[in-house]
Design an enzyme around this catalytic site. Structure first.
Site, PDB file in Angstrom:
ATOM      1  N   HIS A  12     -16.324 100.660  39.587  1.00  0.00           N
ATOM      2  CA  HIS A  12     -15.836  99.284  39.781  1.00  0.00           C
ATOM      3  C   HIS A  12     -14.327  99.242  39.983  1.00  0.00           C
ATOM      4  CE1 HIS A  12     -15.461  98.521  35.126  1.00  0.00           C
ATOM      5  NE2 HIS A  12     -14.273  98.802  35.605  1.00  0.00           N
ATOM      6  N   GLU A  53     -18.589  95.067  39.966  1.00  0.00           N
ATOM      7  CA  GLU A  53     -19.530  96.090  39.554  1.00  0.00           C
ATOM      8  C   GLU A  53     -20.370  96.542  40.759  1.00  0.00           C
ATOM      9  OE1 GLU A  53     -18.845  97.163  36.757  1.00  0.00           O
ATOM     10  OE2 GLU A  53     -19.354  95.872  35.062  1.00  0.00           O
ATOM     11  N   ASN A  82     -18.305 103.545  36.692  1.00  0.00           N
ATOM     12  CA  ASN A  82     -19.358 103.238  37.668  1.00  0.00           C
ATOM     13  C   ASN A  82     -18.764 102.888  39.038  1.00  0.00           C
ATOM     14  OD1 ASN A  82     -18.265 100.739  37.244  1.00  0.00           O
ATOM     15  ND2 ASN A  82     -20.110  99.771  36.432  1.00  0.00           N
ATOM     16  N   ASP A  96      -8.216  90.271  36.535  1.00  0.00           N
ATOM     17  CA  ASP A  96      -9.403  89.757  35.839  1.00  0.00           C
ATOM     18  C   ASP A  96      -9.093  89.312  34.417  1.00  0.00           C
ATOM     19  OD1 ASP A  96      -8.897  92.386  35.059  1.00  0.00           O
ATOM     20  OD2 ASP A  96     -10.668  93.187  36.058  1.00  0.00           O
TER      21      ASP A  96
HETATM   22  C1  F6R Z   1      -8.762  96.041  34.466  1.00  0.00           C
HETATM   23  C2  F6R Z   1      -9.753  96.277  35.506  1.00  0.00           C
HETATM   24  C3  F6R Z   1     -10.708  97.429  35.414  1.00  0.00           C
HETATM   25  C4  F6R Z   1     -10.070  98.713  34.893  1.00  0.00           C
HETATM   26  C5  F6R Z   1     -11.089  99.838  34.822  1.00  0.00           C
HETATM   27  C6  F6R Z   1     -10.496 101.110  34.248  1.00  0.00           C
HETATM   28  O1  F6R Z   1      -7.977  94.909  34.765  1.00  0.00           O
HETATM   29  O2  F6R Z   1      -9.833  95.537  36.429  1.00  0.00           O
HETATM   30  O3  F6R Z   1     -11.243  97.679  36.699  1.00  0.00           O
HETATM   31  O4  F6R Z   1      -9.014  99.075  35.739  1.00  0.00           O
HETATM   32  O5  F6R Z   1     -12.173  99.443  34.035  1.00  0.00           O
HETATM   33  O6  F6R Z   1     -10.103 100.889  32.932  1.00  0.00           O
HETATM   34  P1  F6R Z   1      -9.236 101.982  32.150  1.00  0.00           P
HETATM   35  O7  F6R Z   1      -7.932 102.060  32.826  1.00  0.00           O
HETATM   36  O8  F6R Z   1      -9.105 101.416  30.745  1.00  0.00           O
HETATM   37  O9  F6R Z   1      -9.994 103.249  32.189  1.00  0.00           O
END
Ligand code: F6R
Length: 241
Positions: free
Chosen positions: A138, A143, A136, A67
């Protein structure tokens, strides 16, 4: 699901990196799916170490990131383009031609997204996909929703995700509200998946992913349907299992 609980982030990084190292060593043209955020950083450090020791080369490796934020340029200090270069690409021998990160500001979003999906297919699909998980539930920026998403698309981020991302930005107003992300179906197409979760804030999402019903209200729960998933957790993230 191969669920493992580790004592430290460093041990998680080593175990995740080993799966990627094995892939790089055995495949002629390995294709990696990569995530940003805090969770994969120790893994990337271990990969850089393995490269510095001469154990692996990234010359034949192609990468696809999950992303990218919309509304900030790739050169922004908080873009995922910058994150990936600072945390991995600048330290290894990967060719920039083989690095794929979604554009957060494509001229034509639909055309860009279908071209991104096609590029993944044309590369032979993703061999190993690295994932984090949102509080959440994701994965990527998929989401909680009413339906599981398919291919790459532009998404509006939820308040919970915007709040979690705030720590990286100077002011709450600077936090992007939208992103371009690979869809759930594109993620599930990966041959092998490693999901990393650390910290108490992830415990509920980890519980719902593993023990809850498979539902788009916890997008990560779809991983129950994949036949080659590793879930690497620290003790805090595993607390509700
Ligand atoms: C990042 C992504 C997100 C993160 C998730 C956890 O490329 O796709 O899904 O993996 O938000 O983020 P952290 O590792 O910072 O807790």
């Amino acid at each position: 699901m191969d669920i493992r609980v580790f004592d430290s982030d460093c041990e998680i990084g080593k175990a995740a990196a080993q799966i990627i190292i094995d892939c790089i060593k055995t495949k002629e043209k390995p294709v990696l799916g990569l995530a940003t955020g805090a969770s994969p950083v120790p893994t990337y450090k271990c990969l850089i170490d393995a490269y510095n020791k001469g154990e692996i080369s990234f010359k034949n490796v192609t990468t696809f990131n999950l992303d990218e934020y919309c509304g900030i340029p790739a050169s922004d200090k908080n873009s995922y383009y910058t994150f990936m270069h600072e945390n991995l690409f600048n330290h290894i021998d990967i060719s920039e031609d083989n690095v794929n990160i979604p554009s957060g500001n494509p001229e034509n979003v639909e055309e860009f997204c279908s071209a991104y999906d096609k590029k993944i297919k044309d590369a032979g699909g993703i061999d190993v996909q690295v994932l984090g998980i949102g509080r959440n539930g994701h994965i990527g920026f998929n989401e909680p929703a009413e339906k599981f998403t398919k291919g790459t698309y532009k998404v509006s981020l939820t308040e919970s995700t915007i709040e979690a991302n705030m720590i990286y930005f100077d002011s709450p107003d600077d936090v992007p509200r939208e992103a371009v992300t690979m869809g759930v179906e594109s993620i599930l197409d990966a041959k092998e998946i490693i999901l990393i979760a650390e910290g108490a804030a992830k415990a509920q999402a980890v519980h719902d992913m593993i023990k809850g019903a498979v539902s788009p209200s916890c997008p990560a729960s779809i991983l129950q349907r994949h036949n080659n998933v590793h879930i690497f957790l620290d003790r805090e993230a595993a607390a509700l299992l």
